[in-house]
Scaffold this motif. Structure first.
Motif, PDB file in Angstrom:
ATOM      1  N   VAL A  54      -8.440   0.066  -4.008  1.00 13.24           N
ATOM      2  CA  VAL A  54      -7.605   1.268  -3.990  1.00 13.24           C
ATOM      3  C   VAL A  54      -6.934   1.334  -2.628  1.00 13.24           C
ATOM      4  CG1 VAL A  54      -7.645   3.805  -3.920  1.00 13.24           C
ATOM      5  CG2 VAL A  54      -8.925   2.590  -5.688  1.00 13.24           C
ATOM      6  N   TRP A  55      -5.668   1.725  -2.624  1.00  8.35           N
ATOM      7  CA  TRP A  55      -4.968   2.020  -1.372  1.00  8.35           C
ATOM      8  C   TRP A  55      -4.626   3.502  -1.347  1.00  8.35           C
ATOM      9  CZ3 TRP A  55      -4.187  -2.311  -4.250  1.00  8.35           C
ATOM     10  CH2 TRP A  55      -4.319  -3.553  -3.605  1.00  8.35           C
ATOM     11  N   LEU A  56      -4.816   4.127  -0.224  1.00  6.60           N
ATOM     12  CA  LEU A  56      -4.397   5.514  -0.034  1.00  6.60           C
ATOM     13  C   LEU A  56      -3.235   5.537   0.951  1.00  6.60           C
ATOM     14  CD1 LEU A  56      -7.850   7.345   0.248  1.00  6.60           C
ATOM     15  CD2 LEU A  56      -6.437   6.987  -1.801  1.00  6.60           C
ATOM     16  N   ILE A  57      -2.196   6.301   0.587  1.00 10.21           N
ATOM     17  CA  ILE A  57      -1.016   6.457   1.445  1.00 10.21           C
ATOM     18  C   ILE A  57      -0.903   7.924   1.824  1.00 10.21           C
ATOM     19  CG2 ILE A  57       1.469   6.105   1.675  1.00 10.21           C
ATOM     20  CD1 ILE A  57       1.334   4.101  -0.596  1.00 10.21           C
ATOM     21  N   THR A  58      -0.723   8.183   3.097  1.00 18.21           N
ATOM     22  CA  THR A  58      -0.570   9.553   3.607  1.00 18.21           C
ATOM     23  C   THR A  58       0.679   9.632   4.480  1.00 18.21           C
ATOM     24  OG1 THR A  58      -1.998   9.023   5.487  1.00 18.21           O
ATOM     25  CG2 THR A  58      -3.062  10.003   3.563  1.00 18.21           C
ATOM     26  N   ASP A  59       1.010  10.870   4.900  1.00 19.74           N
ATOM     27  CA  ASP A  59       2.115  11.097   5.850  1.00 19.74           C
ATOM     28  C   ASP A  59       3.426  10.478   5.379  1.00 19.74           C
ATOM     29  OD1 ASP A  59       0.296  12.388   7.590  1.00 19.74           O
ATOM     30  OD2 ASP A  59      -0.319  10.459   8.419  1.00 19.74           O
ATOM     31  N   PHE A  60       3.843  10.848   4.160  1.00 22.13           N
ATOM     32  CA  PHE A  60       5.085  10.296   3.611  1.00 22.13           C
ATOM     33  C   PHE A  60       6.139  11.396   3.401  1.00 22.13           C
ATOM     34  CE2 PHE A  60       1.783  10.855   0.424  1.00 22.13           C
ATOM     35  CZ  PHE A  60       2.354  11.773  -0.451  1.00 22.13           C
ATOM     36  N   GLU A  61       6.181  12.343   4.309  1.00 24.85           N
ATOM     37  CA  GLU A  61       7.168  13.418   4.212  1.00 24.85           C
ATOM     38  C   GLU A  61       8.579  12.843   4.207  1.00 24.85           C
ATOM     39  OE1 GLU A  61       6.673  16.465   7.084  1.00 24.85           O
ATOM     40  OE2 GLU A  61       4.580  16.850   6.587  1.00 24.85           O
ATOM     41  N   THR A  95      -1.673  12.951  -0.649  1.00 23.27           N
ATOM     42  CA  THR A  95      -2.247  11.609  -0.667  1.00 23.27           C
ATOM     43  C   THR A  95      -1.871  10.886  -1.952  1.00 23.27           C
ATOM     44  OG1 THR A  95      -4.151  12.386   0.613  1.00 23.27           O
ATOM     45  CG2 THR A  95      -4.370  10.263  -0.488  1.00 23.27           C
ATOM     46  N   VAL A  96      -1.377   9.666  -1.809  1.00 20.76           N
ATOM     47  CA  VAL A  96      -1.075   8.807  -2.948  1.00 20.76           C
ATOM     48  C   VAL A  96      -2.180   7.775  -3.076  1.00 20.76           C
ATOM     49  CG1 VAL A  96       0.509   7.054  -3.862  1.00 20.76           C
ATOM     50  CG2 VAL A  96       1.423   9.110  -2.770  1.00 20.76           C
ATOM     51  N   MET A 133      -0.674   3.219   5.003  1.00 21.74           N
ATOM     52  CA  MET A 133      -1.295   2.727   3.773  1.00 21.74           C
ATOM     53  C   MET A 133      -2.589   2.004   4.135  1.00 21.74           C
ATOM     54  SD  MET A 133       0.452   0.152   1.013  1.00 21.74           S
ATOM     55  CE  MET A 133      -0.507  -0.819  -0.135  1.00 21.74           C
ATOM     56  N   THR A 134      -3.712   2.504   3.613  1.00 21.80           N
ATOM     57  CA  THR A 134      -5.024   1.950   3.957  1.00 21.80           C
ATOM     58  C   THR A 134      -5.709   1.399   2.718  1.00 21.80           C
ATOM     59  OG1 THR A 134      -5.232   3.599   5.718  1.00 21.80           O
ATOM     60  CG2 THR A 134      -7.225   2.409   5.096  1.00 21.80           C
ATOM     61  N   GLN A 135      -6.276   0.217   2.843  1.00 23.16           N
ATOM     62  CA  GLN A 135      -6.931  -0.483   1.732  1.00 23.16           C
ATOM     63  C   GLN A 135      -8.433  -0.228   1.719  1.00 23.16           C
ATOM     64  OE1 GLN A 135      -5.962  -4.771   0.901  1.00 23.16           O
ATOM     65  NE2 GLN A 135      -8.097  -5.074   1.464  1.00 23.16           N
ATOM     66  N   TYR A 136      -8.972   0.010   0.495  1.00 22.31           N
ATOM     67  CA  TYR A 136     -10.407   0.237   0.327  1.00 22.31           C
ATOM     68  C   TYR A 136     -10.931  -0.622  -0.825  1.00 22.31           C
ATOM     69  CZ  TYR A 136      -9.304   4.354   3.107  1.00 22.31           C
ATOM     70  OH  TYR A 136      -8.864   5.194   4.100  1.00 22.31           O
ATOM     71  N   PRO A 137     -11.972  -1.415  -0.590  1.00 18.54           N
ATOM     72  CA  PRO A 137     -12.556  -2.229  -1.667  1.00 18.54           C
ATOM     73  C   PRO A 137     -13.408  -1.388  -2.609  1.00 18.54           C
ATOM     74  CG  PRO A 137     -13.815  -2.522   0.344  1.00 18.54           C
ATOM     75  CD  PRO A 137     -12.638  -1.652   0.702  1.00 18.54           C
ATOM     76  N   LEU A 138     -13.357  -1.727  -3.890  1.00 13.97           N
ATOM     77  CA  LEU A 138     -14.186  -1.049  -4.879  1.00 13.97           C
ATOM     78  C   LEU A 138     -15.489  -1.795  -5.141  1.00 13.97           C
ATOM     79  CD1 LEU A 138     -11.431  -0.002  -7.439  1.00 13.97           C
ATOM     80  CD2 LEU A 138     -12.664   1.488  -5.859  1.00 13.97           C
TER      81      LEU A 138
END
Length: 287
Positions: free
Chosen positions: A223-230, A214-215, A239-244
């Motif tokens: 914050v954005w989390l990025i997954t599945d980047f093989e 996870t990035v 890439m999913t966005q999350y408010p703080l």
């Protein structure tokens, strides 16, 4: 009534009352620009950006400075982020490029043994350039060559640009640079988009989880989390966005473990200058 509302708004922005972002403590540094947690030693390291000393700072989990480590053979032209490898060596990203006119972009390695000393030397320097950049600076519409965010994975650095173009649209690039001494052409491997408002959507820091899956990317209030980047396959849909729920000049993010993030922000006249903790479980619920 308006005065009461204004004061209440300031209080809500400054107090430790956010279910997502938990204030850990006030930093003794004014301009914390990058943070990294060394899992092998359990140490948190922070740096400051341009105009500050050629030093790294070890801090505790309440934000208090435990140690100042002067780097004797590397100048802080614009240090922007920190990362580390699996062995516990730390890397300084000297690639801040606000005006998009630098030709001396660099990453400095500091060996883990040096971190125990009072003064340290960088063991090697990684220099790089962007093959797509032909003008220094480029046109105002093409200012995509500033970087404040990176991490190291499997012998490579991954850099995320900070878009400073005149008509900001959220576009940023992902570049790959080998973790090897010498000069390298940065390889552009992806184009992604954060969101449309520069003050809330420009990328200021990055890190990768200890399991490498996870990035995390940071802005002033997201914050954005990025997954599945093989195989370096960074895709927008992953890439999913999350408010703080909190606005400040946030400049550094790192994983404490795969469930927890640390964030630091710079101090200004109104707010900032703190170490924060974010539990991923709470972050995921904020989507």
């Amino acid at each position: 009534m308006k005065i009461v509302f204004y004061l209440l708004s300031l209080f809500l922005l400054s107090c430790n009352c956010n279910d997502v972002l938990q204030e850990k403590g006030k930093l003794e540094l004014k301009e914390a620009s990058g943070i990294e947690y060394i899992h092998e030693t359990g140490k948190l390291w922070v740096l400051e950006d341009s105009g500050n000393k050629n030093s790294l700072y070890s801090i505790d989990e309440n934000g208090k400075t435990e140690k100042k480590l002067k780097i004797t053979n590397a100048k802080n032209k614009d240090w922007e982020d920190l990362t580390s490898d699996k062995e516990g060596n730390i890397y300084i990203g000297d690639f801040g490029n606000n005006d998009n006119d630098r030709k001396d972009l660099a990453i400095y390695r500091v060996d883990k043994e040096e971190l125990e000393k009072k003064e340290a030397k960088s063991s090697y320097k990684v220099s790089f350039y962007y093959p797509e950049q032909n003008e220094f600076p480029p046109k105002r519409s093409k200012m995509l060559f500033d970087v404040e965010a990176f991490f190291e994975l499997n012998g490579n650095f991954y850099l995320f640009t900070k878009n400073r173009s005149a008509k900001f649209d959220g576009t940023f690039y992902v570049y790959k640079v080998p973790n090897k001494e010498g000069e390298h052409a940065a390889q552009r491997i992806a184009e992604l988009n954060s969101c449309k408002v520069y003050s809330k959507c420009a990328i200021t820091s990055a890190d990768i989880s200890p399991d490498g899956k996870t990035v995390a990317l940071l802005s002033s209030d997201k914050v954005w989390l990025i997954t599945d980047f093989e195989n370096d396959n960074f895709k927008q849909e992953n890439m999913t966005q999350y408010p703080l729920g909190h606005m400040s000049q946030k400049e550094g993010i790192c994983f404490k473990d795969k469930y927890t993030l640390y964030i630091v922000d710079e101090k200004d006249s109104k707010a900032g200058g703190y170490l924060y903790e974010v539990g991923l479980e709470r972050l995921l619920k904020s989507e």
